[in-house]
Design a protein around this motif. Structure first.
Motif, PDB file in Angstrom:
ATOM      1  N   VAL A 120       3.700 -28.329  19.233  1.00 16.72           N
ATOM      2  CA  VAL A 120       2.324 -27.442  18.792  1.00 16.72           C
ATOM      3  C   VAL A 120       1.187 -28.184  17.823  1.00 16.72           C
ATOM      4  CG1 VAL A 120       1.832 -24.935  17.768  1.00 16.72           C
ATOM      5  CG2 VAL A 120       4.246 -25.698  19.213  1.00 16.72           C
ATOM      6  N   ASP A 121       0.216 -27.788  18.331  1.00 19.85           N
ATOM      7  CA  ASP A 121      -1.153 -27.899  17.441  1.00 19.85           C
ATOM      8  C   ASP A 121      -1.157 -27.025  16.288  1.00 19.85           C
ATOM      9  OD1 ASP A 121      -4.018 -28.219  16.689  1.00 19.85           O
ATOM     10  OD2 ASP A 121      -3.988 -29.576  18.211  1.00 19.85           O
ATOM     11  N   GLY A 122      -1.447 -27.703  15.028  1.00 14.99           N
ATOM     12  CA  GLY A 122      -1.416 -26.980  13.780  1.00 14.99           C
ATOM     13  C   GLY A 122      -3.085 -26.893  13.261  1.00 14.99           C
ATOM     14  N   ASP A 123      -3.801 -27.648  14.199  1.00 13.96           N
ATOM     15  CA  ASP A 123      -5.063 -27.725  13.522  1.00 13.96           C
ATOM     16  C   ASP A 123      -6.050 -26.675  14.157  1.00 13.96           C
ATOM     17  OD1 ASP A 123      -4.925 -30.081  12.121  1.00 13.96           O
ATOM     18  OD2 ASP A 123      -5.026 -31.359  13.833  1.00 13.96           O
ATOM     19  N   LEU A 124      -5.888 -26.028  15.392  1.00 13.72           N
ATOM     20  CA  LEU A 124      -6.729 -25.270  16.077  1.00 13.72           C
ATOM     21  C   LEU A 124      -6.412 -23.897  15.508  1.00 13.72           C
ATOM     22  CD1 LEU A 124      -6.488 -26.488  19.635  1.00 13.72           C
ATOM     23  CD2 LEU A 124      -8.539 -26.846  17.787  1.00 13.72           C
ATOM     24  N   ALA A 125      -7.120 -23.604  14.412  1.00 17.55           N
ATOM     25  CA  ALA A 125      -6.972 -22.415  13.743  1.00 17.55           C
ATOM     26  C   ALA A 125      -8.241 -21.878  12.748  1.00 17.55           C
ATOM     27  CB  ALA A 125      -5.757 -22.373  12.487  1.00 17.55           C
ATOM     28  N   LYS A 126      -8.088 -20.561  12.453  1.00 20.88           N
ATOM     29  CA  LYS A 126      -9.251 -20.083  11.436  1.00 20.88           C
ATOM     30  C   LYS A 126      -8.440 -20.359  10.122  1.00 20.88           C
ATOM     31  CE  LYS A 126     -11.533 -16.808  14.464  1.00 20.88           C
ATOM     32  NZ  LYS A 126     -11.850 -15.315  14.567  1.00 20.88           N
TER      33      LYS A 126
ATOM     34  N   TYR B 191      -4.001 -18.843   7.235  1.00 21.76           N
ATOM     35  CA  TYR B 191      -4.219 -19.235   8.462  1.00 21.76           C
ATOM     36  C   TYR B 191      -4.114 -18.306   9.501  1.00 21.76           C
ATOM     37  CZ  TYR B 191      -4.050 -24.300   7.435  1.00 21.76           C
ATOM     38  OH  TYR B 191      -4.055 -25.624   6.884  1.00 21.76           O
ATOM     39  N   ILE B 192      -4.833 -18.032  10.380  1.00 22.98           N
ATOM     40  CA  ILE B 192      -5.006 -17.234  11.398  1.00 22.98           C
ATOM     41  C   ILE B 192      -5.385 -17.836  12.771  1.00 22.98           C
ATOM     42  CG2 ILE B 192      -6.315 -14.971  12.110  1.00 22.98           C
ATOM     43  CD1 ILE B 192      -7.888 -15.086   9.292  1.00 22.98           C
ATOM     44  N   ALA B 193      -4.542 -17.429  13.819  1.00 24.83           N
ATOM     45  CA  ALA B 193      -4.691 -18.159  15.156  1.00 24.83           C
ATOM     46  C   ALA B 193      -5.975 -17.746  15.579  1.00 24.83           C
ATOM     47  CB  ALA B 193      -3.645 -17.384  15.939  1.00 24.83           C
ATOM     48  N   LEU B 194      -6.657 -18.711  16.420  1.00 23.20           N
ATOM     49  CA  LEU B 194      -7.800 -18.506  17.033  1.00 23.20           C
ATOM     50  C   LEU B 194      -7.738 -17.189  18.104  1.00 23.20           C
ATOM     51  CD1 LEU B 194      -8.741 -22.359  18.077  1.00 23.20           C
ATOM     52  CD2 LEU B 194      -9.591 -20.793  15.960  1.00 23.20           C
ATOM     53  N   GLY B 195      -8.681 -16.338  17.899  1.00 22.87           N
ATOM     54  CA  GLY B 195      -8.646 -15.114  18.636  1.00 22.87           C
ATOM     55  C   GLY B 195      -7.843 -13.861  18.105  1.00 22.87           C
TER      56      GLY B 195
ATOM     57  N   PRO C 195      -2.904 -13.120  10.031  1.00 21.01           N
ATOM     58  CA  PRO C 195      -1.627 -13.937  10.150  1.00 21.01           C
ATOM     59  C   PRO C 195      -0.533 -13.400  10.929  1.00 21.01           C
ATOM     60  CG  PRO C 195      -2.396 -14.169   7.751  1.00 21.01           C
ATOM     61  CD  PRO C 195      -3.293 -13.157   8.416  1.00 21.01           C
ATOM     62  N   LYS C 196       0.199 -14.084  11.274  1.00 22.97           N
ATOM     63  CA  LYS C 196       1.425 -13.829  12.177  1.00 22.97           C
ATOM     64  C   LYS C 196       0.979 -12.842  13.493  1.00 22.97           C
ATOM     65  CE  LYS C 196       4.561 -13.839   8.283  1.00 22.97           C
ATOM     66  NZ  LYS C 196       5.684 -13.514   7.839  1.00 22.97           N
ATOM     67  N   GLU C 197      -0.099 -12.761  13.723  1.00 21.02           N
ATOM     68  CA  GLU C 197      -0.752 -11.915  14.890  1.00 21.02           C
ATOM     69  C   GLU C 197      -1.047 -12.687  16.031  1.00 21.02           C
ATOM     70  OE1 GLU C 197      -3.441  -8.432  14.481  1.00 21.02           O
ATOM     71  OE2 GLU C 197      -4.778  -9.957  15.159  1.00 21.02           O
ATOM     72  N   ALA C 198      -0.688 -12.636  17.267  1.00 22.12           N
ATOM     73  CA  ALA C 198      -0.922 -13.378  18.316  1.00 22.12           C
ATOM     74  C   ALA C 198      -2.378 -13.289  18.815  1.00 22.12           C
ATOM     75  CB  ALA C 198       0.100 -13.158  19.577  1.00 22.12           C
TER      76      ALA C 198
ATOM     77  N   MET D 104       5.127 -18.496  17.488  1.00 16.51           N
ATOM     78  CA  MET D 104       3.812 -17.900  18.075  1.00 16.51           C
ATOM     79  C   MET D 104       3.436 -18.367  19.122  1.00 16.51           C
ATOM     80  SD  MET D 104       0.779 -15.889  16.102  1.00 16.51           S
ATOM     81  CE  MET D 104       0.140 -17.496  15.346  1.00 16.51           C
ATOM     82  N   HIS D 105       3.400 -19.784  19.205  1.00 17.23           N
ATOM     83  CA  HIS D 105       2.564 -20.494  20.084  1.00 17.23           C
ATOM     84  C   HIS D 105       3.635 -21.078  21.168  1.00 17.23           C
ATOM     85  CE1 HIS D 105      -0.659 -20.517  17.262  1.00 17.23           C
ATOM     86  NE2 HIS D 105      -1.408 -20.663  18.308  1.00 17.23           N
ATOM     87  N   SER D 106       4.909 -20.616  21.111  1.00 12.53           N
ATOM     88  CA  SER D 106       5.996 -21.407  22.039  1.00 12.53           C
ATOM     89  C   SER D 106       6.744 -20.023  22.566  1.00 12.53           C
ATOM     90  CB  SER D 106       6.831 -22.288  21.168  1.00 12.53           C
ATOM     91  OG  SER D 106       7.583 -21.506  20.252  1.00 12.53           O
ATOM     92  N   ARG D 107       6.179 -19.131  22.747  1.00 10.23           N
ATOM     93  CA  ARG D 107       6.766 -17.848  23.577  1.00 10.23           C
ATOM     94  C   ARG D 107       7.962 -17.549  22.564  1.00 10.23           C
ATOM     95  NH1 ARG D 107       6.292 -21.219  28.122  1.00 10.23           N
ATOM     96  NH2 ARG D 107       8.409 -21.470  28.188  1.00 10.23           N
ATOM     97  N   ASP D 108       8.002 -17.548  21.269  1.00 14.37           N
ATOM     98  CA  ASP D 108       8.986 -17.365  20.551  1.00 14.37           C
ATOM     99  C   ASP D 108      10.523 -17.894  20.903  1.00 14.37           C
ATOM    100  OD1 ASP D 108       9.481 -15.840  18.153  1.00 14.37           O
ATOM    101  OD2 ASP D 108      10.802 -14.406  19.410  1.00 14.37           O
TER     102      ASP D 108
END
Length: 295
Positions: free
Chosen positions: A84-90, A105-109, A113-116, A198-202
């Motif tokens: 999993v890529d840990g760079d592509l984030a807010k 850290y927040i997921a793009l989109g 945090p912790k929100e898909a 979050m990025h691996s379908r749990d």
């Protein structure tokens, strides 16, 4: 491996960071260089190098890493099913984050945090799922490999309360989080676990952090789409040279820059021992494995 594998030939590799070494039975090795950008550039250049045919090649990526002490001890070796890529984030400074945020850290989109993500950004390079059957096979043939331990590792792991962190080195299946930033600490270790799930379908479990695998897998998947390589023939192995957080109650800043116990030697040695077992098994069974993946 360069000194142990008795290579027959050396090729200059101007687009890489090290020369390429080749053995007549088909083994080829080089180094990507440190960091996501080096790894991406090196693997892309290698995959498109007209001197070699990688259409049936297996790629065994091996290197040292920081390990989550909840999962394993120093010197342990983890085969990844997910990278999993840990760079592509807010990101915002955690000191400026709302009080109920565990980290910045927040997921793009996403909005917290912790929100898909509500809308996927750059989905094709955020997470890579490796062939589960191939990973299980690699684990099965290496789980009993004799791993190097060291008195300095024994002393250091006694500082931890996690059961797995206190164990001698062992082989496991555990996933890889790649990031250009060498991060560290309790809060960011929590982020890493959340991020990988979050990025691996749990499905994934964060075990190893590193600075190359997301770049390497980006390159290999693009090369696969272009017909140069087969992305189903990729294995990622990381061995624990340090932990991704300090022992409970210890200073994070100290732990970030502290020397690796035994200078990381067991992790380097075990990366060779475990990866080489897979490489030599593939070569010995090439008549079968050239056409079909091991089972």
């Amino acid at each position: 491996c360069v000194y142990r594998c008795q290579f027959d030939q050396k090729f200059e590799f101007p687009m890489g960071v090290r020369d390429i070494y080749y053995r007549k039975d088909g083994l080829l090795i080089t180094m990507t260089g440190g960091g996501v950008t080096n790894a991406t550039a090196t693997v892309t250049a290698l995959g498109m190098d007209g001197r070699f045919d990688f259409s049936q090649a297996y790629w065994v990526i091996a290197g040292i890493a920081g390990a989550d002490p909840a999962d394993c001890g120093l010197g342990s070796a983890a085969w990844a099913k997910w990278v999993v890529d840990g760079d592509l984030a807010k990101e915002i400074d955690p000191r400026e984050a709302p009080e109920d945020w565990p980290y910045g850290y927040i997921a793009l989109g996403a909005k917290r945090p912790k929100e898909a993500a509500e809308v996927m950004w750059m989905k094709d390079v955020r997470a890579f799922e490796l062939d589960a059957g191939l990973v299980e096979w690699a684990f099965a043939i290496t789980k009993d490999v004799d791993l190097m331990d060291h008195p300095e590792l024994e002393e250091f792991r006694e500082l931890f309360t996690y059961e797995n962190a206190r164990k001698p080195p062992f082989v496991l299946i555990g996933d890889s989080l790649g990031s250009s930033t060498y991060w560290h600490g309790f809060r960011l270790n929590e982020w890493a676990n959340d991020w990988l799930k979050m990025h691996s379908r749990d499905e994934g479990n964060f075990v190893m952090t590193n600075m190359e695998d997301n770049g390497t897998l980006t390159a290999l998947n693009r090369l696969s789409e272009a017909g140069y390589v087969d992305a189903d023939r990729v294995l990622v192995l990381r061995t624990a040279s340090n932990f991704s957080q300090p022992p409970q109650g210890k200073d994070v800043a100290w732990s970030t820059t502290a020397p690796y116990p035994a200078e990381g030697l067991p992790a380097k040695e075990n990366a060779y021992r475990v990866a080489n077992k897979v490489v030599e098994t593939l070569i010995a069974g090439w008549e079968t494995y050239a056409e079909e993946l091991p089972k």
